[in-house]
Design a protein around this motif. Structure first.
Motif, short mmCIF file in Angstrom:
data_model
loop_
_atom_site.label_atom_id
_atom_site.label_comp_id
_atom_site.label_asym_id
_atom_site.label_seq_id
_atom_site.Cartn_x
_atom_site.Cartn_y
_atom_site.Cartn_z
N CYS A 42 0.83 -1.22 0.00
CA CYS A 42 0.00 0.00 0.00
C CYS A 42 0.86 1.26 0.00
O CYS A 42 0.62 2.19 -0.78
N ILE A 77 2.62 1.69 -3.36
CA ILE A 77 1.74 2.27 -4.37
C ILE A 77 1.66 3.79 -4.19
O ILE A 77 1.68 4.53 -5.16
N THR A 106 -5.69 -0.03 -11.51
CA THR A 106 -6.14 -1.33 -11.00
C THR A 106 -7.08 -1.94 -12.01
O THR A 106 -8.04 -1.30 -12.43
N GLU A 107 -6.76 -3.17 -12.40
CA GLU A 107 -7.62 -3.91 -13.32
C GLU A 107 -7.82 -5.32 -12.76
O GLU A 107 -6.83 -6.01 -12.48
N GLY A 112 -8.55 -6.33 -9.91
CA GLY A 112 -7.93 -6.53 -8.61
C GLY A 112 -6.41 -6.51 -8.60
O GLY A 112 -5.80 -6.72 -7.56
N THR A 113 -5.78 -6.26 -9.74
CA THR A 113 -4.32 -6.21 -9.82
C THR A 113 -3.89 -4.79 -10.16
O THR A 113 -4.42 -4.18 -11.08
N GLU A 114 -2.91 -4.27 -9.39
CA GLU A 114 -2.38 -2.94 -9.64
C GLU A 114 -1.25 -3.03 -10.66
O GLU A 114 -0.40 -3.91 -10.57
N PRO A 144 2.92 -5.32 -13.42
CA PRO A 144 2.19 -5.50 -12.16
C PRO A 144 3.04 -4.98 -11.00
O PRO A 144 4.24 -5.27 -10.92
#
Length: 79
Positions: free
Chosen positions: A12, A15, A47-48, A50-52, A63
């Motif tokens: 987190c 990111i 985010t697509e 659930g993957t950043e 990713p």
């Protein structure tokens, strides 16, 4: 910005660091967990499903979980 390792700060906070580099519009040195390194400008973090993903100007998107570390680069991004 010094070298920031994802394993040291957690995903987190990492990111958040990546999003800050988008705002600064400066090239960053990126080290992937597989060992590859490159210099490029961060364009976005998305985010697509659930993957950043980290989106770069010249390099294909990556990713976030595959990025080991980032640091400021005084060099120019490669096209």
């Amino acid at each position: 910005m010094s070298r920031i390792c994802q394993d040291d700060v957690g995903q987190c906070d990492f990111i958040d660091v990546l999003e800050e580099t988008v705002l600064r519009r400066r090239p960053v040195a990126v080290q992937l967990r597989a060992g590859e390194t490159f210099i490029d400008q961060m364009m976005d973090v998305v985010t697509e499903a659930g993957t950043e993903f980290a989106v770069f100007r010249s390099h294909p998107r990556v990713p976030v979980r595959e990025i080991a570390a980032v640091s400021r680069s005084e060099q120019h991004a490669t096209p």
